[in-house]
Motif scaffolding. Structure first.
Motif, PDB file in Angstrom:
ATOM      1  N   PRO A 131     -13.119  90.849 -47.830  1.00  0.00           N
ATOM      2  CA  PRO A 131     -13.191  89.652 -46.992  1.00  0.00           C
ATOM      3  C   PRO A 131     -11.943  88.783 -47.177  1.00  0.00           C
ATOM      4  CG  PRO A 131     -14.681  89.504 -48.854  1.00  0.00           C
ATOM      5  CD  PRO A 131     -14.160  90.892 -48.847  1.00  0.00           C
ATOM      6  N   PRO A 132     -11.634  87.936 -46.165  1.00  0.00           N
ATOM      7  CA  PRO A 132     -10.376  87.175 -46.206  1.00  0.00           C
ATOM      8  C   PRO A 132     -10.252  86.210 -47.382  1.00  0.00           C
ATOM      9  CG  PRO A 132     -11.740  86.519 -44.362  1.00  0.00           C
ATOM     10  CD  PRO A 132     -12.357  87.748 -44.919  1.00  0.00           C
ATOM     11  N   VAL A 133     -11.380  85.899 -48.045  1.00  0.00           N
ATOM     12  CA  VAL A 133     -11.310  84.980 -49.187  1.00  0.00           C
ATOM     13  C   VAL A 133     -10.359  85.513 -50.258  1.00  0.00           C
ATOM     14  CG1 VAL A 133     -12.677  83.703 -50.852  1.00  0.00           C
ATOM     15  CG2 VAL A 133     -13.713  84.484 -48.729  1.00  0.00           C
ATOM     16  N   TRP A 134     -10.260  86.849 -50.331  1.00  0.00           N
ATOM     17  CA  TRP A 134      -9.427  87.458 -51.369  1.00  0.00           C
ATOM     18  C   TRP A 134      -7.961  87.133 -51.188  1.00  0.00           C
ATOM     19  CZ3 TRP A 134     -11.194  89.111 -55.772  1.00  0.00           C
ATOM     20  CH2 TRP A 134     -12.551  89.448 -55.856  1.00  0.00           C
ATOM     21  N   VAL A 135      -7.585  86.685 -49.984  1.00  0.00           N
ATOM     22  CA  VAL A 135      -6.199  86.295 -49.748  1.00  0.00           C
ATOM     23  C   VAL A 135      -5.826  85.105 -50.637  1.00  0.00           C
ATOM     24  CG1 VAL A 135      -4.711  85.245 -48.019  1.00  0.00           C
ATOM     25  CG2 VAL A 135      -6.099  87.211 -47.426  1.00  0.00           C
ATOM     26  N   LEU A 136      -6.826  84.289 -50.954  1.00  0.00           N
ATOM     27  CA  LEU A 136      -6.559  83.068 -51.720  1.00  0.00           C
ATOM     28  C   LEU A 136      -6.080  83.370 -53.139  1.00  0.00           C
ATOM     29  CD1 LEU A 136      -9.515  80.787 -50.669  1.00  0.00           C
ATOM     30  CD2 LEU A 136      -7.145  80.713 -49.939  1.00  0.00           C
ATOM     31  N   LEU A 137      -6.565  84.472 -53.707  1.00  0.00           N
ATOM     32  CA  LEU A 137      -6.233  84.768 -55.096  1.00  0.00           C
ATOM     33  C   LEU A 137      -4.729  85.025 -55.286  1.00  0.00           C
ATOM     34  CD1 LEU A 137      -7.667  84.960 -57.787  1.00  0.00           C
ATOM     35  CD2 LEU A 137      -7.906  87.413 -57.426  1.00  0.00           C
ATOM     36  N   PRO A 138      -4.128  85.939 -54.481  1.00  0.00           N
ATOM     37  CA  PRO A 138      -2.671  86.111 -54.598  1.00  0.00           C
ATOM     38  C   PRO A 138      -1.918  84.813 -54.323  1.00  0.00           C
ATOM     39  CG  PRO A 138      -3.596  87.872 -53.289  1.00  0.00           C
ATOM     40  CD  PRO A 138      -4.701  86.902 -53.537  1.00  0.00           C
ATOM     41  N   ALA A 139      -2.392  84.008 -53.348  1.00  0.00           N
ATOM     42  CA  ALA A 139      -1.715  82.748 -53.034  1.00  0.00           C
ATOM     43  C   ALA A 139      -1.741  81.816 -54.247  1.00  0.00           C
ATOM     44  CB  ALA A 139      -2.368  82.082 -51.831  1.00  0.00           C
ATOM     45  N   LEU A 140      -2.889  81.792 -54.931  1.00  0.00           N
ATOM     46  CA  LEU A 140      -3.032  80.937 -56.111  1.00  0.00           C
ATOM     47  C   LEU A 140      -2.089  81.388 -57.228  1.00  0.00           C
ATOM     48  CD1 LEU A 140      -4.978  78.564 -56.765  1.00  0.00           C
ATOM     49  CD2 LEU A 140      -6.307  80.206 -58.088  1.00  0.00           C
ATOM     50  N   VAL A 141      -2.079  82.694 -57.484  1.00  0.00           N
ATOM     51  CA  VAL A 141      -1.199  83.224 -58.529  1.00  0.00           C
ATOM     52  C   VAL A 141       0.265  82.949 -58.169  1.00  0.00           C
ATOM     53  CG1 VAL A 141      -0.504  85.301 -59.774  1.00  0.00           C
ATOM     54  CG2 VAL A 141      -2.875  85.004 -59.107  1.00  0.00           C
TER      55      VAL A 141
END
Lengths: 163, 294
Positions: A131-141
């Motif tokens: 799901p698109p929520v996983w995009v947030l993790l790389p952005a955060l890192v």
């Protein structure tokens, strides 16, 4: 503004190649989910540092490079990074005077925008499983890595006299 | 509102150009083969990056190789010699069988054959995106690799080549969610479509009627009907069958026979489509096995 002779294109290209190398370096599965968007970060730095030279077309080129590197749809990252370069270009003056924490937040938003754009394309061709929520993790890192990377790239810029 | 302050003339037009160009590229990439030229030329830039990314892992295995003890090497040597003997004995029988097979086929006026050209390659990269199952190998168009070529390891079918760069190629694994191929049960010849699930180590048979004669432990081999993979290579072994009365088809899970997560060397073989083609000739469409499944 004062006309200066452009120099150090080679150094810029090499930082992009190194970012591509980091982007495909094998990682354990658990870490791979949070792999930072190295190319986007490097692009943002150069746009802020040299807005008169590095702009939308650099973003397009770097994105095309990433497309071939990761085997995604041609144009997917090219479009995403063009947009990121444009936004960074539009606010480079403010970004320069922002406090480090403010910069980190803006970088988070920029990287997130780029990742979401490329997620939309990937989804359109039916190649996403998460799901698109996983995009947030790389952005955060990526955002957390912004300050160290900023220091490294500034050193590169001064050392190799990139103007 | 954003206060836009640019040092250069307004880059909005450049952005517009980039967006239009990018969209055209995406559409062309999805619908035609023309933009492969771009992929191939950018490949000169990406190939060294792929080789460099392989370096740490390669050095690691070199160090482990150097650090092994003499007795370990002796043991391994002995084991390999034994294995070689067994394989050689099998090959002797194979030559006779092959000759006999050819004779029988000639009698039947059938032209299909199993023997094909083979190229060995090393895996130098794994697709970083966890939602895709792809590999990078160290052979490209300069070594004669072409799109749609079948890839095997020592124990079974691994996948097919989807992108060819000058010195590297990208292999779509049979476990990728967008991959499917035609297989048959080795025991009785029942045909079915084998699709990837996106998970390593699990593939699934599609549209299998509840009454089909498939059992756990059955070996699935490629049929060659997809015009892409050569006939008769082992692909997967059925591990679980679930019959659900509310569902129209049985659910059949299988495990690929190839060591997908452990292989380091692979073989590229020519599929049935290319046996009659000249070297360098390319088919215009990748074939039914790469069709997108929704």
């Amino acid at each position: 503004m004062r006309e200066r002779k452009a120099s150090g294109t080679g150094a810029i290209v090499i930082t992009f190649l190194l970012a591509g190398w980091l982007a495909i370096l094998p990682l354990p599965d658990a870490l791979a989910l949070g792999r930072p968007e190295w190319l986007t970060l490097v692009l943002i730095y150069w746009v802020i540092a040299l807005p008169h030279r590095v702009g939308v077309f650099w973003g397009f080129g770097a994105g095309l490079f990433q497309d071939v590197l990761t085997g995604s749809v041609l144009g997917q990252h090219a479009v995403a990074l063009s947009v990121v370069a444009y936004i960074a270009l539009a606010m480079h003056k403010r970004l320069r005077v922002f406090l480090p924490l403010q910069q980190v937040v803006v970088v988070f938003l920029l990287v997130g925008t780029g990742s979401l754009l490329s997620y939309i394309v990937q989804n359109a061709v039916g190649r996403t499983l998460l799901p698109p929520v996983w995009v947030l993790l790389p952005a955060l890192v990526s955002a957390l890595l912004w300050r160290p990377l900023f220091a490294v790239l500034r050193w590169v810029r001064h050392r190799f006299l990139v103007r | 509102m954003l206060n836009l302050s640019f040092e250069t003339p307004n880059p909005g037009y450049r952005l517009l150009l980039a967006l239009v160009l990018g969209t055209v590229l995406m559409l062309l990439d999805q619908r035609t083969e023309q933009v492969q030229v771009i992929r191939h030329s950018v490949g000169y830039l990406t190939a060294p990056v792929h080789y460099l990314a392989h370096l740490p892992g390669a050095m690691g295995s070199w160090v482990t190789g150097q650090a092994r003890s003499r007795s370990d090497l002796f043991d391994e040597n002995e084991q390999l010699a034994r294995q070689l003997l067994i394989l050689q004995q099998r090959v002797q029988r194979l030559a006779v069988l092959e000759a006999e097979n050819t004779r029988l086929r000639e009698l039947l006026n059938s032209s299909s054959e199993l023997d094909t050209g083979v190229l060995a390659a090393e895996i130098i990269g794994i697709e970083p995106d966890p939602s895709r199952q792809e590999l990078i190998i160290n052979k490209g168009s300069h070594d004669g690799v072409y799109r749609g070529q079948a890839v095997l390891d020592a124990s079974g079918l691994l996948g097919q080549v989807v992108d060819v760069g000058p010195f590297t190629a990208r292999v779509l694994l049979i476990t990728d969610a967008s991959h499917a191929l035609s297989v048959q049960v080795n025991r009785n010849g029942v045909r079915a479509i084998l699709a990837g699930t996106g998970q390593l180590g699990i593939v699934r048979l599609l549209f299998v009627p509840d009454t089909a004669d498939i059992e756990e432990g059955d070996l699935l081999v490629s049929t060659g009907l997809d015009q892409l993979f050569p006939r008769g290579y082992p692909v997967a072994e059925v591990v679980r069958i679930e019959h659900d009365r509310s569902a129209p088809f049985a659910r059949v899970d299988a495990r690929p026979t190839a060591h997908i997560d452990r292989a380091s060397h692979v073989l590229l073989v020519e599929g049935p489509r290319h046996l009659g083609l000249r070297v360098g000739e390319q088919p215009d469409d990748p074939g039914p096995a790469t069709e997108e499944r929704r």
